[in-house]
Design a protein around this motif. Structure first.
Motif, PDB file in Angstrom:
ATOM      1  N   GLU A 119      -2.161   4.216 -13.377  1.00 25.45           N
ATOM      2  CA  GLU A 119      -3.030   4.006 -12.217  1.00 25.45           C
ATOM      3  C   GLU A 119      -3.350   2.519 -12.047  1.00 25.45           C
ATOM      4  O   GLU A 119      -3.371   2.004 -10.922  1.00 25.45           O
ATOM      5  CB  GLU A 119      -4.319   4.810 -12.377  1.00 25.45           C
ATOM      6  N   LYS A 120      -3.567   1.830 -13.179  1.00 30.01           N
ATOM      7  CA  LYS A 120      -3.807   0.380 -13.090  1.00 30.01           C
ATOM      8  C   LYS A 120      -2.575  -0.334 -12.548  1.00 30.01           C
ATOM      9  O   LYS A 120      -2.678  -1.262 -11.737  1.00 30.01           O
ATOM     10  CB  LYS A 120      -4.163  -0.187 -14.465  1.00 30.01           C
TER      11      LYS A 120
ATOM     12  N   SER B 265       0.826  -1.211   0.000  1.00 26.94           N
ATOM     13  CA  SER B 265       0.000   0.000   0.000  1.00 26.94           C
ATOM     14  C   SER B 265       0.857   1.257   0.000  1.00 26.94           C
ATOM     15  O   SER B 265       0.609   2.199  -0.764  1.00 26.94           O
ATOM     16  CB  SER B 265      -0.934  -0.016   1.217  1.00 26.94           C
TER      17      SER B 265
ATOM     18  N   CYS C 186      -0.312   0.855 -10.502  1.00 29.55           N
ATOM     19  CA  CYS C 186      -0.233   1.122  -9.064  1.00 29.55           C
ATOM     20  C   CYS C 186      -1.287   0.316  -8.294  1.00 29.55           C
ATOM     21  O   CYS C 186      -1.025  -0.166  -7.183  1.00 29.55           O
ATOM     22  CB  CYS C 186      -0.406   2.618  -8.785  1.00 29.55           C
ATOM     23  N   ASN C 187      -2.474   0.184  -8.872  1.00 27.73           N
ATOM     24  CA  ASN C 187      -3.517  -0.630  -8.234  1.00 27.73           C
ATOM     25  C   ASN C 187      -3.078  -2.092  -8.129  1.00 27.73           C
ATOM     26  O   ASN C 187      -3.345  -2.759  -7.118  1.00 27.73           O
ATOM     27  CB  ASN C 187      -4.822  -0.542  -9.023  1.00 27.73           C
ATOM     28  N   ASP C 188      -2.404  -2.586  -9.170  1.00 29.39           N
ATOM     29  CA  ASP C 188      -1.896  -3.958  -9.127  1.00 29.39           C
ATOM     30  C   ASP C 188      -0.831  -4.114  -8.042  1.00 29.39           C
ATOM     31  O   ASP C 188      -0.794  -5.129  -7.332  1.00 29.39           O
ATOM     32  CB  ASP C 188      -1.301  -4.357 -10.482  1.00 29.39           C
TER      33      ASP C 188
ATOM     34  N   GLU D 229      -0.691  -2.493  -5.319  1.00 26.39           N
ATOM     35  CA  GLU D 229      -1.327  -2.424  -3.998  1.00 26.39           C
ATOM     36  C   GLU D 229      -2.217  -3.619  -3.693  1.00 26.39           C
ATOM     37  O   GLU D 229      -2.221  -4.119  -2.562  1.00 26.39           O
ATOM     38  CB  GLU D 229      -2.155  -1.142  -3.907  1.00 26.39           C
ATOM     39  N   HIS D 230      -2.961  -4.097  -4.676  1.00 24.58           N
ATOM     40  CA  HIS D 230      -4.050  -5.034  -4.378  1.00 24.58           C
ATOM     41  C   HIS D 230      -3.857  -6.459  -4.921  1.00 24.58           C
ATOM     42  O   HIS D 230      -4.695  -7.326  -4.649  1.00 24.58           O
ATOM     43  CB  HIS D 230      -5.370  -4.482  -4.933  1.00 24.58           C
TER      44      HIS D 230
ATOM     45  N   ARG E 153       2.181   6.755  -6.845  1.00 22.62           N
ATOM     46  CA  ARG E 153       1.118   7.652  -7.342  1.00 22.62           C
ATOM     47  C   ARG E 153       1.480   9.107  -7.083  1.00 22.62           C
ATOM     48  O   ARG E 153       1.263   9.984  -7.933  1.00 22.62           O
ATOM     49  CB  ARG E 153      -0.207   7.338  -6.636  1.00 22.62           C
TER      50      ARG E 153
END
Length: 296
Positions: A216-217, A184, A219-221, A223-224, A191
């Motif tokens: 953004e995708k 996270s 960074c989402n990957d 994190e999640h 970001r």
């Protein structure tokens, strides 16, 4: 009781030689005073060489066993063919049942020899394989720093798990950061500092730099998901933790990131051939010394 095969006897011999070597190493360690740092460093290098030499010896012996087994298999097959040619029609008619039974026995024997040969070949390939050679080189490098590999599970989170382990070992934090928190914080830093990371991210299909949406995708990957981490994420982690990170490799110089920060490096090991999927990160720990463990 069944007679042991040549392969089983060789494996038993190798186990004994490994056990004898460990006993010899223990004796060498006991003979060196614990306060003689120079001699103990030399001893560590000598131990690594002894283990490497023994591995090479076992590799050569397994090669020889494989060659011998292949020769035996060929001999059996040739004998079967000779029996077929030398037997006349009259003899073949008279001994039809015996010949068929013998062929079955010969075929079974040949298959068993071939199986033993494949086992020996697999053992040789393991000793010669890239993973084994990489492990030997890393062990020698780490031994010079009195370190050894600490295995981290291969689940896509290996880099973050290795960082988590290093924080727990070296910083002795009361509340260590979890893998989820590390992911996270890494994504958040990327970001917030997109200009530092976007130039290094390109679309594999077009070769163009990531768009804002693609970034953004990404960074989402981070994190999640269990997306694999690399040098970009390590760079972000040095900023998040305000600590330097070093990555030790078998065939390349050590990579050091975040040298602008003070403090002890967090040390990771990068393995290119660790698993079937390839790249993997492990943590490190202090080299275990049986003579020290006995005194504590």
């Amino acid at each position: 009781m069944e007679e042991e095969t040549s392969e089983e006897l060789l494996i038993k011999q190798h186990r004994k030689e490994k056990k004898d070597l460990q006993a010899k190493i223990q004796g060498m360690k006991n003979a060196v005073p614990k306060n003689d740092k120079k001699r103990r460093k030399q001893l560590t290098e000598e131990v690594a060489k002894l283990e490497s030499d023994l591995s090479r010896k076992h590799e050569e012996e397994l090669k020889q066993l494989k060659s011998a087994d292949e020769a035996k298999v060929e001999e059996v097959v040739n004998e079967v063919e000779t029996l077929k040619v030398e037997g006349g029609e009259q003899e073949e008619a008279k001994q039809a049942r015996v010949t068929k039974a013998q062929k079955r026995r010969d075929k079974k024997a040949a298959q068993e020899k071939e199986r033993e040969s494949r086992i020996a070949e697999a053992e040789v390939q393991n000793l010669q394989g890239l993973r084994h050679q990489e492990g030997l080189k890393l062990a020698q490098k780490l031994a010079q720093q009195h370190l050894q590999i600490k295995e981290i599970s291969s689940d896509g989170h290996c880099m973050y798990r290795a960082i988590e382990d290093q924080l727990a070992q070296r910083l002795k934090l009361g509340s260590n950061m979890s893998v989820k928190q590390l992911r996270s914080r890494t994504a958040e830093h990327m970001r917030n500092n997109a200009d530092d990371f976007l130039p290094f991210l390109t679309n594999p299909d077009t070769g163009d730099m990531f768009t804002t949406v693609e970034f953004e995708k990404y960074c989402n990957d981070v994190e999640h998901t269990a997306a694999w981490g690399g040098q970009l994420e390590l760079r972000a982690l040095t900023k998040v933790l305000n600590l330097p990170i070093e990555v030790i490799q078998a065939n390349s110089p050590t990579i050091r990131i975040g040298e602008e920060y003070d403090g002890e490096h967090l040390t990771l090991v990068y393995m290119r051939h660790a698993y079937g999927l390839g790249e993997h990160y492990n943590s490190v720990e202090r080299l275990k010394d049986p003579t020290i463990a006995e005194d504590n």
